[in-house]
Write a protein that holds these residues in place. Structure first.
Motif, PDB file in Angstrom:
ATOM      1  N   ILE A 228      24.487  46.961  24.857  1.00 18.23           N
ATOM      2  CA  ILE A 228      23.634  46.175  23.961  1.00 18.23           C
ATOM      3  C   ILE A 228      23.637  44.707  24.350  1.00 18.23           C
ATOM      4  O   ILE A 228      22.741  43.936  23.952  1.00 18.23           O
ATOM      5  CB  ILE A 228      24.071  46.362  22.481  1.00 18.23           C
ATOM      6  N   CYS A 229      24.638  44.287  25.123  1.00 19.98           N
ATOM      7  CA  CYS A 229      24.703  42.897  25.574  1.00 19.98           C
ATOM      8  C   CYS A 229      23.670  42.591  26.655  1.00 19.98           C
ATOM      9  O   CYS A 229      23.400  41.426  26.941  1.00 19.98           O
ATOM     10  CB  CYS A 229      26.097  42.565  26.097  1.00 19.98           C
ATOM     11  N   ILE A 230      23.102  43.640  27.250  1.00 16.80           N
ATOM     12  CA  ILE A 230      22.047  43.420  28.248  1.00 16.80           C
ATOM     13  C   ILE A 230      20.804  42.835  27.582  1.00 16.80           C
ATOM     14  O   ILE A 230      20.316  41.773  27.990  1.00 16.80           O
ATOM     15  CB  ILE A 230      21.738  44.714  29.020  1.00 16.80           C
ATOM     16  N   PRO A 231      20.258  43.467  26.521  1.00 19.86           N
ATOM     17  CA  PRO A 231      19.135  42.813  25.827  1.00 19.86           C
ATOM     18  C   PRO A 231      19.526  41.500  25.154  1.00 19.86           C
ATOM     19  O   PRO A 231      18.700  40.588  25.052  1.00 19.86           O
ATOM     20  CB  PRO A 231      18.694  43.859  24.802  1.00 19.86           C
ATOM     21  N   ILE A 390      17.014  52.536  23.607  1.00 21.74           N
ATOM     22  CA  ILE A 390      17.750  53.623  24.264  1.00 21.74           C
ATOM     23  C   ILE A 390      19.204  53.634  23.802  1.00 21.74           C
ATOM     24  O   ILE A 390      19.772  54.690  23.511  1.00 21.74           O
ATOM     25  CB  ILE A 390      17.664  53.484  25.803  1.00 21.74           C
ATOM     26  N   VAL A 391      19.810  52.439  23.714  1.00 26.05           N
ATOM     27  CA  VAL A 391      21.194  52.338  23.220  1.00 26.05           C
ATOM     28  C   VAL A 391      21.264  52.826  21.778  1.00 26.05           C
ATOM     29  O   VAL A 391      22.192  53.539  21.385  1.00 26.05           O
ATOM     30  CB  VAL A 391      21.716  50.881  23.322  1.00 26.05           C
ATOM     31  N   PHE A 392      20.261  52.463  20.978  1.00 28.26           N
ATOM     32  CA  PHE A 392      20.167  52.913  19.580  1.00 28.26           C
ATOM     33  C   PHE A 392      20.148  54.444  19.502  1.00 28.26           C
ATOM     34  O   PHE A 392      20.887  55.052  18.708  1.00 28.26           O
ATOM     35  CB  PHE A 392      18.903  52.323  18.947  1.00 28.26           C
ATOM     36  N   LEU A 393      19.321  55.080  20.336  1.00 29.64           N
ATOM     37  CA  LEU A 393      19.219  56.542  20.327  1.00 29.64           C
ATOM     38  C   LEU A 393      20.521  57.202  20.768  1.00 29.64           C
ATOM     39  O   LEU A 393      20.984  58.172  20.148  1.00 29.64           O
ATOM     40  CB  LEU A 393      18.078  56.995  21.244  1.00 29.64           C
ATOM     41  N   LEU A 394      21.102  56.691  21.834  1.00 28.25           N
ATOM     42  CA  LEU A 394      22.349  57.268  22.350  1.00 28.25           C
ATOM     43  C   LEU A 394      23.461  57.176  21.317  1.00 28.25           C
ATOM     44  O   LEU A 394      24.208  58.130  21.093  1.00 28.25           O
ATOM     45  CB  LEU A 394      22.766  56.555  23.642  1.00 28.25           C
ATOM     46  N   PHE A 395      23.566  56.012  20.672  1.00 27.28           N
ATOM     47  CA  PHE A 395      24.625  55.817  19.678  1.00 27.28           C
ATOM     48  C   PHE A 395      24.396  56.719  18.460  1.00 27.28           C
ATOM     49  O   PHE A 395      25.346  57.319  17.944  1.00 27.28           O
ATOM     50  CB  PHE A 395      24.687  54.357  19.241  1.00 27.28           C
ATOM     51  N   SER A 396      23.148  56.825  18.014  1.00 27.98           N
ATOM     52  CA  SER A 396      22.858  57.645  16.832  1.00 27.98           C
ATOM     53  C   SER A 396      23.131  59.119  17.086  1.00 27.98           C
ATOM     54  O   SER A 396      23.548  59.850  16.173  1.00 27.98           O
ATOM     55  CB  SER A 396      21.402  57.455  16.403  1.00 27.98           C
TER      56      SER A 396
END
Length: 408
Positions: A228-231, A390-396
């Motif tokens: 998430i630090c990338i965005p 994408i990070v949101f989907l993976l984490f969820s």
């Protein structure tokens, strides 16, 4: 804590973040307009923050905690920092500027821990007293932005085109010198550890907490924190430059809305955390990054300027709901033995590794979508929006921690 000590600590915190907010927010615009730096060069300059975060634990663990009073080291670092800041003010080329900013960030990042150390040493109940001191840091950051936009007008189209943004370094140099001298008047904060005690590099870097990664859910959280630090890096690196180039008036002053939002949403964290739990809280934070960048991608300086203001105002949710709730979750999973190490590990992973990758990616993407000196801002913002989603989907999908996490 008496009123004199409270004033000293508040003023220290005010100057600490006034210095950072006084030049870092407009750095991308300065590099583009004053030094005509390329996207990768701008990314390399911003990544000095990450290198500073990686090196900082060594300065604190090997020197500050063992040999010298924290307030004295704070004073010395800021005095040297003022000299380096003046050299940055005087630099006329990116090749000259880079060594100075690198050295500066290596010295500045440890001061973030030192001001906390000096503050905590004077507090009988840090949980109640620290926030009243720390808020002056946010006020300092906000005032720096307000001065740049509404008092000096250094970020106006005409002034920034003529090179006025270099004055931000001079302003921060004066503030750094002031804090350097003032630090010697701060309450004494002696070393925590004896110089004869054995040094453990793993403890300094927080590597003792690596065993927490055996927990699948904590591992997913850890990886998500890096990704998430990338965005996140796109915002720090490009937001001010973006607002300036599309013609938004007083961009630096308007960006202080993000700091006001950060304070307000910080108050909402305990309520939201208690009602909805860690997973939903952190997912809201992740989704906010996607929404923010979509607003940036399709907003403009005219009739859709409200989209840009809303995107800036989302900073409180973006930052607090992910990073602050993440710190609470880490604290609950680590237990007493690994509390400090676990927080150090997460800091190293986010501000160190994650942001380092993010600044490199942001620099490359910005350069890729730049033709004849004109950026395709829609694509530059859509890409980090996609990464965040994408990070949101993976984490969820992958994070399934059912344990009850309590917010202090």
């Amino acid at each position: 804590m008496n009123s004199t000590t409270r004033f000293k600590l508040s003023f220290m915190m005010f100057l600490e973040f006034f210095i950072w907010g006084g030049w870092f927010v407009t750095l991308g615009t300065f590099l583009d307009k004053n030094l005509t730096a390329s996207g990768p060069e701008i990314g390399a300059v911003f990544s000095t923050q990450s290198w500073g975060a990686i090196i900082a634990p060594f300065i604190i663990g090997l020197i500050a905690d063992r040999y010298f009073n924290a307030e004295k080291i704070l004073g010395v670092l800021h005095i040297i920092g003022a000299i380096l800041m003046y050299q940055m003010y005087s630099a006329t080329d990116i090749s000259i500027f880079y060594p100075y900013v690198f050295a500066y960030m290596v010295l500045y990042m440890p001061t973030l821990a030192l001001v906390n150390s000096v503050s905590f040493n004077q507090m009988g109940d840090p949980e109640k007293e620290f926030s009243n001191i720390r808020i002056w840091g946010t006020i300092g950051w906000i005032l720096a932005g307000v001065l740049i936009s509404y008092f000096f007008h250094w970020d106006s189209q005409e002034a920034s085109a003529s090179g006025a943004l270099k004055n931000t370094f001079l302003m921060s140099a004066v503030a750094s010198l002031s804090l350097g001298i003032f630090s010697f008047l701060l309450p004494k904060t002696p070393p925590k550890n004896k110089s004869t005690e054995k040094i453990k590099i793993s403890e300094i870097l927080g590597l003792d907490a690596l065993k927490l990664l055996k927990d699948k859910n904590f591992l997913i959280f850890f990886i998500s924190s890096i990704l998430i630090c990338i965005p996140l890096a796109f915002y720090y690196q490009n937001a001010n430059l973006f607002l300036s180039k599309i013609g938004v008036d007083n961009p630096t002053g308007k960006m202080t809305i993000g700091q006001v939002s950060e304070v307000l949403f910080l108050l909402a964290i305990p309520v939201f955390f208690k009602k909805f739990g860690f997973k939903k809280t952190i997912l809201v934070g992740m989704l906010a990054w996607t929404v923010r960048y979509i607003l940036f991608a399709f907003g403009n300086a005219g009739e859709l300027s409200f989209m840009l203001i809303l995107g800036i105002a989302l900073h409180g949710i973006c930052y607090d709901f992910f990073f602050v709730s993440g710190q609470i979750y880490t604290n609950s999973k680590a237990g007493e033995k690994f509390k400090s190490s676990a927080q150090g590990l997460i800091t190293l992973a986010t501000y160190g590794v994650g942001m380092l990758i993010g600044f490199i990616v942001a620099g490359q993407i910005t350069e890729t979508y730049k033709v004849n000196g004109i950026e395709d801002w829609k694509m530059i913002w859509v890409i980090p929006a996609g990464i965040a989603f994408i990070v949101f989907l993976l984490f969820s999908l992958l994070f399934n921690d059912k344990t009850k996490t309590e917010a202090a």
